[in-house]
Design an enzyme around this catalytic site. Structure first.
Site, PDB file in Angstrom:
ATOM      1  N   GLN A 228       0.832  -1.200   0.000  1.00  0.00           N
ATOM      2  CA  GLN A 228       0.000   0.000   0.000  1.00  0.00           C
ATOM      3  C   GLN A 228       0.873   1.260   0.000  1.00  0.00           C
ATOM      4  O   GLN A 228       1.913   1.307   0.655  1.00  0.00           O
ATOM      5  CB  GLN A 228      -0.916   0.007   1.223  1.00  0.00           C
ATOM      6  CG  GLN A 228      -1.982  -1.067   1.207  1.00  0.00           C
ATOM      7  CD  GLN A 228      -3.080  -0.799   0.190  1.00  0.00           C
ATOM      8  OE1 GLN A 228      -3.283   0.331  -0.243  1.00  0.00           O
ATOM      9  NE2 GLN A 228      -3.790  -1.847  -0.203  1.00  0.00           N
TER      10      GLN A 228
ATOM     11  N   TYR B  67      -6.439 -11.442  -4.238  1.00  0.00           N
ATOM     12  CA  TYR B  67      -5.537 -10.368  -4.662  1.00  0.00           C
ATOM     13  C   TYR B  67      -4.688  -9.981  -3.441  1.00  0.00           C
ATOM     14  O   TYR B  67      -4.569  -8.812  -3.077  1.00  0.00           O
ATOM     15  CB  TYR B  67      -6.309  -9.161  -5.191  1.00  0.00           C
ATOM     16  CG  TYR B  67      -7.411  -9.502  -6.163  1.00  0.00           C
ATOM     17  CD1 TYR B  67      -7.149  -9.637  -7.527  1.00  0.00           C
ATOM     18  CD2 TYR B  67      -8.714  -9.704  -5.717  1.00  0.00           C
ATOM     19  CE1 TYR B  67      -8.173  -9.960  -8.421  1.00  0.00           C
ATOM     20  CE2 TYR B  67      -9.735 -10.028  -6.599  1.00  0.00           C
ATOM     21  CZ  TYR B  67      -9.450 -10.149  -7.951  1.00  0.00           C
ATOM     22  OH  TYR B  67     -10.465 -10.476  -8.831  1.00  0.00           O
TER      23      TYR B  67
ATOM     24  N   GLU C  21      -2.788 -14.718  -5.004  1.00  0.00           N
ATOM     25  CA  GLU C  21      -2.198 -13.544  -5.654  1.00  0.00           C
ATOM     26  C   GLU C  21      -1.761 -13.917  -7.063  1.00  0.00           C
ATOM     27  O   GLU C  21      -1.229 -15.007  -7.294  1.00  0.00           O
ATOM     28  CB  GLU C  21      -0.998 -13.030  -4.842  1.00  0.00           C
ATOM     29  CG  GLU C  21      -0.111 -12.026  -5.533  1.00  0.00           C
ATOM     30  CD  GLU C  21      -0.843 -10.762  -5.994  1.00  0.00           C
ATOM     31  OE1 GLU C  21      -0.523 -10.255  -7.079  1.00  0.00           O
ATOM     32  OE2 GLU C  21      -1.738 -10.291  -5.258  1.00  0.00           O
TER      33      GLU C  21
ATOM     34  N   ASP D  62      -8.874  -7.266  -2.344  1.00  0.00           N
ATOM     35  CA  ASP D  62      -8.315  -5.942  -2.636  1.00  0.00           C
ATOM     36  C   ASP D  62      -7.831  -5.963  -4.078  1.00  0.00           C
ATOM     37  O   ASP D  62      -6.629  -6.032  -4.348  1.00  0.00           O
ATOM     38  CB  ASP D  62      -7.170  -5.640  -1.658  1.00  0.00           C
ATOM     39  CG  ASP D  62      -6.618  -4.231  -1.828  1.00  0.00           C
ATOM     40  OD1 ASP D  62      -7.184  -3.451  -2.623  1.00  0.00           O
ATOM     41  OD2 ASP D  62      -5.601  -3.912  -1.176  1.00  0.00           O
TER      42      ASP D  62
ATOM     43  N   CYS E  56      -9.844   0.599  -4.586  1.00  0.00           N
ATOM     44  CA  CYS E  56      -9.202   1.898  -4.837  1.00  0.00           C
ATOM     45  C   CYS E  56      -9.887   2.668  -5.954  1.00  0.00           C
ATOM     46  O   CYS E  56      -9.365   3.698  -6.400  1.00  0.00           O
ATOM     47  CB  CYS E  56      -7.717   1.709  -5.162  1.00  0.00           C
ATOM     48  SG  CYS E  56      -7.414   0.708  -6.645  1.00  0.00           S
TER      49      CYS E  56
END
Length: 450
Positions: free
Chosen positions: A280, A309, A333, A380, A407
């Site tokens: 992040q 993710y 991932e 995410d 996001c």
């Protein structure tokens, strides 16, 4: 600002997702950057062909200013400063001319509009009230980026790109970057033969600094020479990847000095992040997001949770600890390099299963192999969201609760509509300003199956 300029005087209307304000001229819609709703401005219009669906432009003069307008903290990102010099402003601080409280109010309006237009959802009915700053944010909203990237122009100067342009603007500061990044004075390094420079800083007070140099192949040993000029104690590596981002994990890292990784610590867990791994960006984001996810999911001992993710395992580690030896934590991932970080960061948890691959396929495969159902999910995803296929896989997983970290409000709205149509309800939504002075925002939504 361009070889062809069409200067129009317009009144700015509502904000639009992407850092724009909407204006209209003789029936034509113009998406304007560097303005504030209600202002009367002159706009240098680009992309203004007759066949264009809409035009784009930058404010070059303000005739009636909003009470929320403030002096931009970074002249090279300010269109009012760049326009008289015939250049485009650099991207990355498109809200820098707006007072911080007004930025958050505008972001709230955009979030509500995106949820309604793309998802048919009234955000207020699901608990949204306002965009908030993370606890501990600085009063000026500067110095928060612990990761940042720079280009190098044809003259070997550190540079950044203008918005929607291949133009490179030489820079000697990046005010949104962590102070340790600016202290490197990268603009003083010999950068001929370097195509890109990426910098990462550990978010703790004693966090290290790692610089990646991506060579363009024109000058042998370019990365090594640049690394020798870095301040003592700075780690550096060369990355053998020209296109994309270092976080893609496609390149090989060659250590030049120090380490090729950084250490992070969040909520009592230590993490190792390689130079090519994802983390992040905002210095407060990891702790802020972990707190929200853990609060929403409230994982119990023995439960089964998937982290989709998952990156380097920011959420996976505290979730694995919470579910205990009798539980299961499935960490998925897509990026190979980042998944290797997760393997290292979760090695103390035998209940953690680390799987690398596309989420929508890997989730179903792993659950089918283990003949298991999930209790909860955290995801995410990248900016384009999860998408219908991944949503379908989550629905089939049996999970009763989903904590969705996003996001991008547009993709969050689309995925929310798909989840609602699949039998979930959006029980709470929290929008956090983890990108001050830009149009971006972070959303954490809790979905519960009916």
């Amino acid at each position: 600002m361009s070889t062809h300029e069409n200067i129009l005087k317009v009144r700015l209307d509502a904000p639009a997702h992407g850092g724009h304000t909407v204006a209209r001229h003789e029936g034509r819609v113009i998406f304007v950057r560097h303005g504030i709703p209600g202002e009367l401005v002159s706009v240098a219009v680009r992309d203004d062909g007759e066949k264009a669906r809409f035009w784009r432009g930058d404010v070059v003069e303000v005739h009636e200013a909003s009470a929320d307008r403030v002096p931009h903290f970074w002249t090279q990102a300010d269109s009012l400063h760049a326009a008289p010099r015939g250049i485009l402003p650099v991207g990355g601080a498109e809200f820098g001319h707006i007072a911080l409280d007004a930025q958050r109010r505008i972001k709230g309006q955009i979030f509500v509009e995106q949820m309604q237009r793309l998802g048919g959802i009234d955000a207020a009915e699901h608990g949204f009230t306002a965009v908030r700053a993370p606890e501990g944010e600085s009063a000026d909203g500067l110095g928060w980026r612990t990761r940042t990237a720079f280009a190098v122009d044809a003259k070997g100067r550190l540079a950044m790109s203008a918005f929607r342009s291949n133009d490179l603007v030489p820079v000697k500061e990046m005010p949104l970057a962590h102070p340790k990044i600016n202290e490197l004075a990268l603009w003083e390094l010999p950068l001929a033969g370097i195509s890109r420079v990426e910098v990462a800083v550990g978010s703790g007070d004693d966090g290290g600094v790692l610089v990646l140099f991506i060579e363009d192949g024109t000058v042998a040993g370019a990365a090594g020479r640049a690394a020798k000029r870095l301040p003592e104690g700075t780690s550096a590596a060369a990355l053998t990847q020209v296109g994309g981002s270092a976080a893609d994990g496609r390149g090989a890292l060659q250590r030049l000095r120090g380490r090729t990784w950084l250490s992070e610590s969040v909520a009592g867990h230590d993490y190792r992040i390689t130079g090519e791994g994802f983390w992040q960006i905002h210095r407060l984001a990891p702790a802020t997001l972990v707190e929200r996810v853990m609060s929403q999911l409230a994982p119990g001992y023995g439960t089964r949770i998937a982290d989709l993710y998952a990156g380097a395992g920011l959420f996976s580690a505290p979730l694995a600890k919470a579910v205990g030896d009798d539980g299961m934590l499935l960490s998925i991932e897509g990026a190979p390099g980042t998944s290797k970080d997760a393997l290292k960061n979760l090695r103390e948890f035998p209940q953690a299963i680390i799987s690398q691959g596309r989420v929508e396929k890997t989730l179903s495969r792993e659950l089918n192999t283990r003949k298991a159902k999930l209790d909860s999910i955290v995801l995410d995803p990248p900016r384009n969201g999860a998408g219908k296929t991944a949503v379908s896989a989550m629905v089939r997983s049996g999970a009763k609760k989903i904590s969705y970290v996003s996001c991008d409000p547009a993709s969050f709205a689309r995925d929310t509509a798909d989840l609602l149509a699949s039998g979930f309800r959006l029980e709470e939504v929290d929008v956090i300003d983890l990108y001050p002075h830009t149009h971006h925002m972070e959303t954490v939504g809790l979905f519960v199956r009916h």
